[in-house]
Design a protein around this motif. Structure first.
Motif, mmCIF file in Angstrom:
data_model
loop_
_atom_site.group_PDB
_atom_site.id
_atom_site.type_symbol
_atom_site.label_atom_id
_atom_site.label_comp_id
_atom_site.label_asym_id
_atom_site.label_seq_id
_atom_site.Cartn_x
_atom_site.Cartn_y
_atom_site.Cartn_z
ATOM 1 N N LYS A 142 59.655 63.518 34.917
ATOM 2 C CA LYS A 142 58.594 64.458 34.565
ATOM 3 C C LYS A 142 57.479 64.445 35.604
ATOM 4 N N SER A 143 57.194 63.264 36.143
ATOM 5 C CA SER A 143 56.116 63.149 37.126
ATOM 6 C C SER A 143 56.446 63.876 38.416
ATOM 7 N N ASP A 144 57.735 64.146 38.639
ATOM 8 C CA ASP A 144 58.165 64.810 39.874
ATOM 9 C C ASP A 144 58.308 66.320 39.710
ATOM 10 N N LEU A 145 58.072 66.830 38.504
ATOM 11 C CA LEU A 145 58.286 68.247 38.249
ATOM 12 C C LEU A 145 57.380 69.115 39.120
ATOM 13 N N GLU A 146 56.088 68.769 39.167
ATOM 14 C CA GLU A 146 55.167 69.565 39.975
ATOM 15 C C GLU A 146 55.507 69.458 41.457
ATOM 16 N N GLU A 159 49.235 78.161 53.504
ATOM 17 C CA GLU A 159 48.057 78.554 54.277
ATOM 18 C C GLU A 159 47.127 79.421 53.436
ATOM 19 N N VAL A 160 47.723 80.367 52.703
ATOM 20 C CA VAL A 160 46.929 81.252 51.841
ATOM 21 C C VAL A 160 46.214 80.446 50.760
ATOM 22 N N ILE A 161 46.933 79.511 50.141
ATOM 23 C CA ILE A 161 46.334 78.666 49.091
ATOM 24 C C ILE A 161 45.159 77.867 49.655
ATOM 25 N N SER A 162 45.345 77.304 50.837
ATOM 26 C CA SER A 162 44.295 76.503 51.462
ATOM 27 C C SER A 162 43.036 77.326 51.701
ATOM 28 N N LEU A 163 43.209 78.563 52.161
ATOM 29 C CA LEU A 163 42.059 79.428 52.440
ATOM 30 C C LEU A 163 41.374 79.881 51.152
ATOM 31 N N ILE A 164 42.154 80.074 50.090
ATOM 32 C CA ILE A 164 41.563 80.400 48.787
ATOM 33 C C ILE A 164 40.713 79.218 48.311
ATOM 34 N N GLY A 165 41.203 78.012 48.562
ATOM 35 C CA GLY A 165 40.449 76.822 48.196
ATOM 36 C C GLY A 165 39.125 76.708 48.947
ATOM 37 N N GLU A 166 39.057 77.348 50.125
ATOM 38 C CA GLU A 166 37.814 77.371 50.892
ATOM 39 C C GLU A 166 36.864 78.469 50.406
ATOM 40 N N GLY A 167 37.351 79.267 49.448
ATOM 41 C CA GLY A 167 36.507 80.313 48.882
ATOM 42 C C GLY A 167 36.642 81.663 49.550
ATOM 43 N N LEU A 168 37.654 81.835 50.406
ATOM 44 C CA LEU A 168 37.815 83.106 51.105
ATOM 45 C C LEU A 168 38.407 84.175 50.188
ATOM 46 N N VAL A 191 53.115 83.039 44.784
ATOM 47 C CA VAL A 191 52.571 81.710 44.476
ATOM 48 C C VAL A 191 52.333 81.556 42.979
ATOM 49 N N PHE A 192 51.773 82.592 42.343
ATOM 50 C CA PHE A 192 51.511 82.527 40.900
ATOM 51 C C PHE A 192 52.797 82.253 40.117
ATOM 52 N N VAL A 193 53.876 82.909 40.532
ATOM 53 C CA VAL A 193 55.164 82.734 39.838
ATOM 54 C C VAL A 193 55.712 81.322 40.066
ATOM 55 N N LYS A 194 55.701 80.882 41.322
ATOM 56 C CA LYS A 194 56.289 79.587 41.647
ATOM 57 C C LYS A 194 55.544 78.420 40.989
ATOM 58 N N LEU A 195 54.218 78.510 40.967
ATOM 59 C CA LEU A 195 53.413 77.410 40.422
ATOM 60 C C LEU A 195 53.056 77.606 38.952
ATOM 61 N N TYR A 208 43.557 71.890 44.189
ATOM 62 C CA TYR A 208 42.777 70.667 44.378
ATOM 63 C C TYR A 208 43.455 69.474 43.712
ATOM 64 N N ARG A 209 44.058 69.738 42.564
ATOM 65 C CA ARG A 209 44.703 68.650 41.818
ATOM 66 C C ARG A 209 45.881 68.061 42.581
ATOM 67 N N PHE A 210 46.655 68.936 43.264
ATOM 68 C CA PHE A 210 47.880 68.472 43.927
ATOM 69 C C PHE A 210 47.764 68.441 45.446
ATOM 70 N N GLY A 211 46.532 68.435 45.942
ATOM 71 C CA GLY A 211 46.320 68.188 47.370
ATOM 72 C C GLY A 211 46.697 69.324 48.295
ATOM 73 N N LEU A 212 46.676 70.560 47.809
ATOM 74 C CA LEU A 212 46.983 71.702 48.650
ATOM 75 C C LEU A 212 45.766 72.182 49.423
ATOM 76 N N VAL A 213 44.605 71.639 49.094
ATOM 77 C CA VAL A 213 43.351 72.025 49.746
ATOM 78 C C VAL A 213 42.670 70.755 50.248
ATOM 79 N N ASN A 214 42.176 70.823 51.477
ATOM 80 C CA ASN A 214 41.426 69.691 52.021
ATOM 81 C C ASN A 214 40.019 69.702 51.455
ATOM 82 N N ILE A 215 39.605 68.617 50.815
ATOM 83 C CA ILE A 215 38.275 68.539 50.229
ATOM 84 C C ILE A 215 37.265 68.243 51.321
ATOM 85 N N GLN A 216 36.304 69.167 51.468
ATOM 86 C CA GLN A 216 35.298 69.015 52.512
ATOM 87 C C GLN A 216 34.186 68.072 52.021
ATOM 88 N N ARG A 217 33.789 67.161 52.870
ATOM 89 C CA ARG A 217 32.709 66.222 52.506
ATOM 90 C C ARG A 217 31.488 66.491 53.404
#
Length: 217
Positions: A142-146, A159-168, A191-195, A208-217
């Motif tokens: 189950k832990s490997d499902l995502e 790439e698209v997901i990452s840029l959305i995470g940046e607020g673009l 992406v919506f269908v796959k995830l 953010y939960r699964f590390g698809l976006v780099n968290i800016q500090r």
């Protein structure tokens, strides 16, 4: 809607032609049964909708799919198949199809599917999708499902997901990646269908939960 049919059976093409004839919203601009003819046709017409059969005279429709999207990025592709195989349906969407339509469904449902994908929505048999995810779940912990779902993402979708995470916004993403806004929307729908996320907000949380976006500090 300008429509191209790529189907190797002449009888099926004639049947589709007759179905569209009484409906002026659907304009058939060409048809092909071979890969070489299909490539030339799509490159010339840049149709709104491509109805693509999996089995062609000289090859596999799924192998042709990415090439057609390269030739006409704004086209929406609906796969036509008689095969109730969940892995095949999922592969089609993973390659960029906006939907999979079963040939044993009704003509009214076909019209509905075409209208839906033209509006940017995905058309796929939910039972098929559920079966695929079920198989993934049974094959892994189950832990490997995502993690298994994440493997379905293409490099461009990440790439698209990452840029959305940046607020673009879509327009900014399109400019950053040198693609059209329509192509951005197309990637997002896939992406919506796959995830299995419902909207942009859920996608950002998931990313953010699964590390698809780099968290800016």
């Amino acid at each position: 809607m300008n429509i191209v049919i790529i189907e190797d059976h002449l009888l099926v093409r004639e049947g589709l032609r007759m179905l569209f004839k009484p409906h002026p919203e659907f304009i058939l601009v060409g048809e092909a049964g071979r890969i070489s003819d299909a490539v030339e046709l799509v490159e010339r017409e840049k149709p709104d909708i491509i109805l693509l059969d999996i089995g062609l005279e000289d090859g596999n429709g799924l192998d042709l799919l990415p090439r057609l999207l390269d030739l006409s990025p704004t086209s929406k592709i609906l796969i036509l198949t008689a095969l109730h195989e969940p892995d095949l349906h999922l592969r089609a969407v993973s390659l960029g199809a906006m939907g999979v339509f079963l040939k044993d469904d009704s003509s009214d449902l076909l019209f509905k599917a075409i209208r839906k994908i033209h509006q940017g929505e995905v058309w796929i048999d939910r039972t098929m999708m559920a079966r695929v995810l079920n198989e993934i779940s049974n094959a892994a912990d189950k832990s490997d499902l995502e993690a298994a779902k994440l493997t379905l993402l293409t490099e461009r979708e990440r790439e698209v997901i990452s840029l959305i995470g940046e607020g673009l916004k879509n327009k900014q993403i399109a400019e950053r990646l040198y693609i059209s806004e329509g192509t951005v929307r197309h990637h997002l729908t896939s992406v919506f269908v796959k995830l299995e996320v419902a909207d942009r907000l859920e996608l950002v949380i998931y990313a953010y939960r699964f590390g698809l976006v780099n968290i800016q500090r």
